[in-house]
Design a protein around this motif. Structure first.
Motif, PDB file in Angstrom:
ATOM      1  N   LEU A 119       0.816  -1.216   0.000  1.00  0.00           N
ATOM      2  CA  LEU A 119       0.000   0.000   0.000  1.00  0.00           C
ATOM      3  C   LEU A 119       0.851   1.268   0.000  1.00  0.00           C
ATOM      4  O   LEU A 119       0.314   2.372   0.083  1.00  0.00           O
ATOM      5  N   LEU A 121       2.613   2.359   2.398  1.00  0.00           N
ATOM      6  CA  LEU A 121       2.045   2.901   3.632  1.00  0.00           C
ATOM      7  C   LEU A 121       3.112   3.024   4.708  1.00  0.00           C
ATOM      8  O   LEU A 121       3.982   2.165   4.830  1.00  0.00           O
ATOM      9  N   ALA A 187      -7.744  -1.653   5.579  1.00  0.00           N
ATOM     10  CA  ALA A 187      -7.275  -2.280   4.346  1.00  0.00           C
ATOM     11  C   ALA A 187      -7.165  -3.784   4.557  1.00  0.00           C
ATOM     12  O   ALA A 187      -6.952  -4.263   5.678  1.00  0.00           O
ATOM     13  N   VAL A 189      -4.920  -6.876   2.862  1.00  0.00           N
ATOM     14  CA  VAL A 189      -3.827  -7.222   1.950  1.00  0.00           C
ATOM     15  C   VAL A 189      -3.717  -8.743   1.882  1.00  0.00           C
ATOM     16  O   VAL A 189      -3.451  -9.406   2.890  1.00  0.00           O
ATOM     17  N   ALA A 199      -4.438  -5.888  -2.800  1.00  0.00           N
ATOM     18  CA  ALA A 199      -4.662  -5.000  -1.663  1.00  0.00           C
ATOM     19  C   ALA A 199      -5.908  -4.156  -1.916  1.00  0.00           C
ATOM     20  O   ALA A 199      -6.115  -3.663  -3.028  1.00  0.00           O
ATOM     21  N   VAL A 201      -8.352  -1.066  -0.106  1.00  0.00           N
ATOM     22  CA  VAL A 201      -8.639  -0.075   0.930  1.00  0.00           C
ATOM     23  C   VAL A 201     -10.147  -0.026   1.130  1.00  0.00           C
ATOM     24  O   VAL A 201     -10.913   0.036   0.159  1.00  0.00           O
ATOM     25  N   VAL A 228      -3.928   4.428   6.968  1.00  0.00           N
ATOM     26  CA  VAL A 228      -4.255   3.747   5.704  1.00  0.00           C
ATOM     27  C   VAL A 228      -4.502   4.767   4.596  1.00  0.00           C
ATOM     28  O   VAL A 228      -4.075   4.574   3.449  1.00  0.00           O
ATOM     29  N   THR A 229      -5.178   5.843   4.910  1.00  0.00           N
ATOM     30  CA  THR A 229      -5.469   6.852   3.885  1.00  0.00           C
ATOM     31  C   THR A 229      -4.527   8.050   3.948  1.00  0.00           C
ATOM     32  O   THR A 229      -4.540   8.898   3.047  1.00  0.00           O
TER      33      THR A 229
END
Length: 252
Positions: A119, A121, A187, A189, A199, A201, A228-229
């Motif tokens: 992601l 992330l 999320a 994965v 993956a 979201v 996550v965002t």
């Protein structure tokens, strides 16, 4: 000698250099066949004996180790990800300690790191979250009462949930009971860093729906939290020109 080796999160080139060297030198390999990428076995030397622990009991795994030690052979016990997370290595090591058998432990790239890479992330964003809780839902293996999901969720830290893909409706329920809203970013994965990685979201409230829609029933991690965002966070002070460090004076 016995080497417990982390195979990494899935992609065969994510094993460590040290782990790869042990695989190449091993006389015996016992690998977690249900989760370890079998391509890693291409590293074995000619004549190496290979055992798939997915079909074995703890006692059978230990018997293979004992036999190899008796014959003066080197064994690699190849676990998925990093063995320190849900690897059931302590119960093996305790028996080896009782027998006076020497072993060591080579860490690997955990799937929770692989999931972050899927992601792009960062788990620890300034002013969003500076803690990561790694946990699981209770199943056939119980979870201590003080570590129940709702209790951990009350911290509102980033959460990574292992071994719980088949219990997503219950997971959402317990996360919301702990204080997350149904709209909290989340999320899923699937098979992080494998060739068939996927993956998605979503939100806390749509975890089960998202998994069902995409036919995900196992081998996935759930990530919970605003990271996550990454829609709002403050930049790192470490690289702020107004911030003095041991290595650099502030410039403005």
């Amino acid at each position: 000698m016995i080497h417990f080796v982390g195979a990494g999160s899935g992609a065969p080139d994510l094993i460590t250099v040290r782990g790869q060297k042990f695989l190449q030198e091993a006389d015996v390999i016992i690998y977690a066949g249900s989760l370890v990428n079998p391509e890693l076995l291409n590293e074995k030397k000619e004549g190496c004996k290979v055992y798939n622990s997915a079909t074995m009991t703890l006692e059978e795994v230990l018997d293979v180790m004992f036999e190899a030690e008796k014959d003066g052979l080197m064994t690699v016990r190849l676990h998925t990800g990093d063995p320190c997370l849900y690897g059931a290595i302590r119960e093996q090591m305790d028996v080896l300690d009782e027998k006076g058998i020497v072993y060591d432990y080579c860490p690997g790239v955990s799937s929770f790191c692989g999931a972050a890479s899927a992601l792009n992330l960062e788990y620890t964003l300034p002013d969003v979250s500076q803690s990561v809780i790694i946990t699981r839902m209770a199943g056939r293996t119980p979870v201590p009462e003080k570590e129940e999901i709702a209790s951990l969720a009350s911290h509102h830290a980033t959460m990574v949930v292992f071994l719980s893909t088949g219990m997503l409706e219950k997971l959402s329920e317990r996360l919301i009971a702990g204080g997350y809203t149904k709209d909290t970013p989340a999320a899923i994965v699937y098979k992080a860093t494998w060739e068939d990685e996927r993956a998605f979201v979503c939100t806390v409230g749509t975890l089960a729906e998202t998994a069902k829609k995409n036919n995900i029933t196992k081998t996935a991690l759930m990530i919970i939290g605003d990271v996550v965002t990454h829609s709002h966070y403050n930049r790192s002070e470490l690289y702020n020109p107004a911030f003095t460090t041991e290595f650099r004076e502030a410039t403005k």
